[in-house]
Design a protein around this motif. Structure first.
Motif, PDB file in Angstrom:
ATOM      1  N   LEU A  55      -0.006 -10.232   0.535  1.00  0.00           N
ATOM      2  CA  LEU A  55       0.007 -11.072  -0.674  1.00  0.00           C
ATOM      3  C   LEU A  55      -0.720 -12.379  -0.377  1.00  0.00           C
ATOM      4  CD1 LEU A  55       1.004 -11.833  -3.540  1.00  0.00           C
ATOM      5  CD2 LEU A  55       3.083 -12.740  -2.462  1.00  0.00           C
ATOM      6  N   ILE A  56      -1.690 -12.714  -1.234  1.00  0.00           N
ATOM      7  CA  ILE A  56      -2.407 -13.985  -1.105  1.00  0.00           C
ATOM      8  C   ILE A  56      -2.162 -14.809  -2.369  1.00  0.00           C
ATOM      9  CG2 ILE A  56      -4.684 -15.085  -0.954  1.00  0.00           C
ATOM     10  CD1 ILE A  56      -5.656 -12.594   0.548  1.00  0.00           C
ATOM     11  N   GLY A  57      -1.778 -16.039  -2.216  1.00  0.00           N
ATOM     12  CA  GLY A  57      -1.642 -16.954  -3.360  1.00  0.00           C
ATOM     13  C   GLY A  57      -2.368 -18.227  -3.013  1.00  0.00           C
ATOM     14  N   GLY A  58      -3.349 -18.758  -3.842  1.00  0.00           N
ATOM     15  CA  GLY A  58      -3.944 -18.154  -4.988  1.00  0.00           C
ATOM     16  C   GLY A  58      -5.373 -17.727  -4.672  1.00  0.00           C
ATOM     17  N   LEU A  59      -6.129 -17.471  -5.708  1.00  0.00           N
ATOM     18  CA  LEU A  59      -7.483 -16.912  -5.535  1.00  0.00           C
ATOM     19  C   LEU A  59      -8.508 -17.972  -5.122  1.00  0.00           C
ATOM     20  CD1 LEU A  59      -9.547 -14.608  -5.805  1.00  0.00           C
ATOM     21  CD2 LEU A  59      -9.739 -15.202  -8.235  1.00  0.00           C
ATOM     22  N   GLY A  60      -8.491 -19.138  -5.784  1.00  0.00           N
ATOM     23  CA  GLY A  60      -9.501 -20.176  -5.499  1.00  0.00           C
ATOM     24  C   GLY A  60     -10.894 -19.602  -5.639  1.00  0.00           C
ATOM     25  N   MET A  61     -11.725 -19.781  -4.611  1.00  0.00           N
ATOM     26  CA  MET A  61     -13.082 -19.218  -4.643  1.00  0.00           C
ATOM     27  C   MET A  61     -13.147 -17.871  -3.931  1.00  0.00           C
ATOM     28  SD  MET A  61     -15.488 -22.558  -4.348  1.00  0.00           S
ATOM     29  CE  MET A  61     -15.487 -23.786  -5.668  1.00  0.00           C
ATOM     30  N   GLY A  62     -12.006 -17.388  -3.442  1.00  0.00           N
ATOM     31  CA  GLY A  62     -11.947 -16.021  -2.919  1.00  0.00           C
ATOM     32  C   GLY A  62     -12.270 -15.865  -1.442  1.00  0.00           C
ATOM     33  N   TYR A  63     -12.355 -16.984  -0.720  1.00  0.00           N
ATOM     34  CA  TYR A  63     -12.726 -16.875   0.707  1.00  0.00           C
ATOM     35  C   TYR A  63     -11.596 -16.272   1.547  1.00  0.00           C
ATOM     36  CZ  TYR A  63     -16.746 -19.808  -0.398  1.00  0.00           C
ATOM     37  OH  TYR A  63     -17.916 -20.305  -0.930  1.00  0.00           O
ATOM     38  N   THR A  90      -5.531  -5.991  -5.986  1.00  0.00           N
ATOM     39  CA  THR A  90      -4.846  -6.069  -7.275  1.00  0.00           C
ATOM     40  C   THR A  90      -4.641  -7.553  -7.579  1.00  0.00           C
ATOM     41  OG1 THR A  90      -3.636  -4.065  -6.734  1.00  0.00           O
ATOM     42  CG2 THR A  90      -2.737  -5.387  -8.528  1.00  0.00           C
ATOM     43  N   VAL A  91      -4.912  -7.945  -8.818  1.00  0.00           N
ATOM     44  CA  VAL A  91      -4.697  -9.351  -9.194  1.00  0.00           C
ATOM     45  C   VAL A  91      -3.481  -9.447 -10.101  1.00  0.00           C
ATOM     46  CG1 VAL A  91      -5.690 -11.396 -10.291  1.00  0.00           C
ATOM     47  CG2 VAL A  91      -7.177  -9.809  -9.057  1.00  0.00           C
ATOM     48  N   PHE A  92      -2.536 -10.303  -9.732  1.00  0.00           N
ATOM     49  CA  PHE A  92      -1.423 -10.648 -10.620  1.00  0.00           C
ATOM     50  C   PHE A  92      -1.712 -12.045 -11.152  1.00  0.00           C
ATOM     51  CE2 PHE A  92       2.046  -8.217  -7.978  1.00  0.00           C
ATOM     52  CZ  PHE A  92       1.538  -7.005  -8.418  1.00  0.00           C
ATOM     53  N   VAL A  93      -1.875 -12.184 -12.468  1.00  0.00           N
ATOM     54  CA  VAL A  93      -2.049 -13.528 -13.017  1.00  0.00           C
ATOM     55  C   VAL A  93      -0.651 -14.076 -13.263  1.00  0.00           C
ATOM     56  CG1 VAL A  93      -3.070 -14.921 -14.855  1.00  0.00           C
ATOM     57  CG2 VAL A  93      -4.286 -12.930 -13.988  1.00  0.00           C
ATOM     58  N   PRO A 141      -5.471 -18.072 -15.342  1.00  0.00           N
ATOM     59  CA  PRO A 141      -6.328 -16.925 -15.679  1.00  0.00           C
ATOM     60  C   PRO A 141      -7.818 -17.257 -15.600  1.00  0.00           C
ATOM     61  CG  PRO A 141      -4.968 -17.620 -17.582  1.00  0.00           C
ATOM     62  CD  PRO A 141      -4.495 -18.390 -16.403  1.00  0.00           C
ATOM     63  N   GLU A 142      -8.176 -18.514 -15.948  1.00  0.00           N
ATOM     64  CA  GLU A 142      -9.603 -18.892 -15.924  1.00  0.00           C
ATOM     65  C   GLU A 142     -10.182 -18.801 -14.508  1.00  0.00           C
ATOM     66  OE1 GLU A 142      -7.219 -20.507 -17.478  1.00  0.00           O
ATOM     67  OE2 GLU A 142      -7.887 -21.214 -19.447  1.00  0.00           O
ATOM     68  N   LEU A 143      -9.343 -19.033 -13.495  1.00  0.00           N
ATOM     69  CA  LEU A 143      -9.838 -18.960 -12.111  1.00  0.00           C
ATOM     70  C   LEU A 143     -10.318 -17.545 -11.793  1.00  0.00           C
ATOM     71  CD1 LEU A 143      -9.940 -20.897  -9.525  1.00  0.00           C
ATOM     72  CD2 LEU A 143      -8.888 -21.853 -11.545  1.00  0.00           C
ATOM     73  N   VAL A 144      -9.621 -16.556 -12.332  1.00  0.00           N
ATOM     74  CA  VAL A 144     -10.020 -15.157 -12.132  1.00  0.00           C
ATOM     75  C   VAL A 144     -11.324 -14.909 -12.888  1.00  0.00           C
ATOM     76  CG1 VAL A 144      -9.300 -12.757 -12.401  1.00  0.00           C
ATOM     77  CG2 VAL A 144      -7.587 -14.512 -11.867  1.00  0.00           C
ATOM     78  N   ALA A 145     -11.385 -15.423 -14.115  1.00  0.00           N
ATOM     79  CA  ALA A 145     -12.603 -15.253 -14.934  1.00  0.00           C
ATOM     80  C   ALA A 145     -13.791 -15.971 -14.296  1.00  0.00           C
ATOM     81  CB  ALA A 145     -12.347 -15.781 -16.345  1.00  0.00           C
ATOM     82  N   TRP A 146     -13.583 -17.198 -13.778  1.00  0.00           N
ATOM     83  CA  TRP A 146     -14.682 -17.947 -13.152  1.00  0.00           C
ATOM     84  C   TRP A 146     -15.228 -17.184 -11.951  1.00  0.00           C
ATOM     85  CZ3 TRP A 146     -12.189 -23.549 -12.749  1.00  0.00           C
ATOM     86  CH2 TRP A 146     -12.007 -24.058 -14.046  1.00  0.00           C
ATOM     87  N   ASN A 147     -14.319 -16.553 -11.199  1.00  0.00           N
ATOM     88  CA  ASN A 147     -14.767 -15.815 -10.028  1.00  0.00           C
ATOM     89  C   ASN A 147     -15.709 -14.692 -10.459  1.00  0.00           C
ATOM     90  OD1 ASN A 147     -14.589 -13.772  -7.695  1.00  0.00           O
ATOM     91  ND2 ASN A 147     -13.647 -15.614  -6.863  1.00  0.00           N
ATOM     92  N   ARG A 148     -15.340 -14.013 -11.550  1.00  0.00           N
ATOM     93  CA  ARG A 148     -16.175 -12.888 -12.027  1.00  0.00           C
ATOM     94  C   ARG A 148     -17.469 -13.399 -12.639  1.00  0.00           C
ATOM     95  NH1 ARG A 148     -10.868 -10.074 -13.556  1.00  0.00           N
ATOM     96  NH2 ARG A 148     -10.703  -8.604 -11.840  1.00  0.00           N
ATOM     97  N   GLU A 149     -17.395 -14.564 -13.314  1.00  0.00           N
ATOM     98  CA  GLU A 149     -18.549 -15.035 -14.088  1.00  0.00           C
ATOM     99  C   GLU A 149     -19.517 -15.914 -13.292  1.00  0.00           C
ATOM    100  OE1 GLU A 149     -17.320 -16.832 -17.750  1.00  0.00           O
ATOM    101  OE2 GLU A 149     -19.367 -17.429 -18.279  1.00  0.00           O
ATOM    102  N   TYR A 150     -18.962 -16.814 -12.451  1.00  0.00           N
ATOM    103  CA  TYR A 150     -19.836 -17.835 -11.858  1.00  0.00           C
ATOM    104  C   TYR A 150     -20.081 -17.691 -10.355  1.00  0.00           C
ATOM    105  CZ  TYR A 150     -19.026 -20.511 -16.185  1.00  0.00           C
ATOM    106  OH  TYR A 150     -18.961 -20.924 -17.486  1.00  0.00           O
ATOM    107  N   TYR A 151     -19.020 -17.424  -9.569  1.00  0.00           N
ATOM    108  CA  TYR A 151     -19.230 -17.614  -8.124  1.00  0.00           C
ATOM    109  C   TYR A 151     -18.638 -16.498  -7.242  1.00  0.00           C
ATOM    110  CZ  TYR A 151     -14.672 -19.855  -8.943  1.00  0.00           C
ATOM    111  OH  TYR A 151     -13.391 -20.128  -9.332  1.00  0.00           O
ATOM    112  N   GLY A 152     -18.427 -15.325  -7.821  1.00  0.00           N
ATOM    113  CA  GLY A 152     -17.920 -14.207  -7.004  1.00  0.00           C
ATOM    114  C   GLY A 152     -18.804 -13.929  -5.796  1.00  0.00           C
TER     115      GLY A 152
END
Ligand SMILES: C[S@@+](CC[C@H](N)C(=O)[O-])C[C@H]1O[C@@H](n2cnc3c(N)ncnc32)[C@H](O)[C@@H]1O
Length: 219
Positions: free
Chosen positions: A65-73, A119-122, A95-106
């Motif tokens: 389990l990782i909390g939270g996503l941030g930039m995904g490093y 698996t992502v739990f928002v 939720p926007e952090l998950v969306a930003w990862n997909r949209e801007y900086y994944g």
């Protein structure tokens, strides 16, 4: 000098406003008063996962389990260290952090959300902790055990919070916590919860001389 370009903003439920900006290939997430994340500084976030998984010897069917996503490093480092059959859950409150990862900086962390092991739990990581048992619980949700992003995050680092995490670890499982600063009182609390604690200090690249602190605690 390239100017910062504002991209988006999001409110942490019950907490600060987060602002995402970009300057060339550099991304920054700021909250009122300080920078929560910068894409140029992620060494200690990766070590949190590398050292956490090393301490559990990452079994084939590890549940992490990782909390939270941030930039995904941290997530990317965990994926790189875990077996193909491991399951990695990321609890992200915003939720926007998950969306930003997909949209801007994944791409910064090789699109970790596209990995089928993830698996992502928002939701609040405090709720996800209760869905254990976990082989590793890796927390990087704040600037440190003072719950800066959101006042209720302090509950993660109290004696009750530590015991909740401990009770949701498998035998031999590890609780890892990231912090921008040392906190001897938190080390003491982990020990008072009868956990074996190792504290690791890592040089932060962005502010010369400053060090990040990681705790790894086992029951
Ligand atoms: C410093 S960033 C994490 C950086 C991450 N380790 C990385 O490698 O990019 C903190 C993240 O935790 C999230 N967060 C804050 N409080 C949370 C909570 N209680 N539960 C889940 N996520 C939380 C924030 O929205 C943010 O995405």
């Amino acid at each position: 000098m390239i100017p910062w370009e504002f991209l988006a903003e999001a409110r942490v439920p019950g907490g600060d406003l987060l602002k995402l900006s970009k300057r060339g290939d550099e991304f920054s997430i700021r909250t009122e008063g300080y920078e929560l994340m910068n894409s140029r500084a992620h060494g200690s976030e990766e070590v949190l996962a590398q050292e956490g998984l090393r301490r559990i010897q990452a079994p084939e069917d590890a549940k992490i389990l990782i909390g939270g996503l941030g930039m995904g490093y941290t997530l990317r480092a965990a994926l790189n260290a875990a077996a193909e059959t491991a399951r990695i859950t990321v609890a992200e409150l915003v939720p926007e952090l998950v969306a930003w990862n997909r949209e801007y900086y994944g791409h910064l962390a090789q699109d970790p959300l596209k990995d089928t092991r993830v698996t992502v739990f928002v939701e609040d990581v405090a709720e996800a902790i209760e869905k254990g048992p976990w082989d590793a619980i890796l927390l990087d949700v704040d600037n440190g055990p003072d719950g800066l992003t959101r006042s209720s995050n302090t509950n993660l680092y109290t004696k009750a919070g530590i015991l909740r995490a401990k009770n949701n670890l498998t035998q031999g499982g590890v609780l890892g916590v990231w912090s921008a600063h040392d906190d001897p009182a938190f080390t003491l609390r982990l020990k008072r919860c009868n956990m074996k604690v190792e504290t690791v200090r890592i040089k932060a690249r962005i502010k010369r001389g400053s060090r990040h602190t990681l705790w790894f605690a086992k029951a």
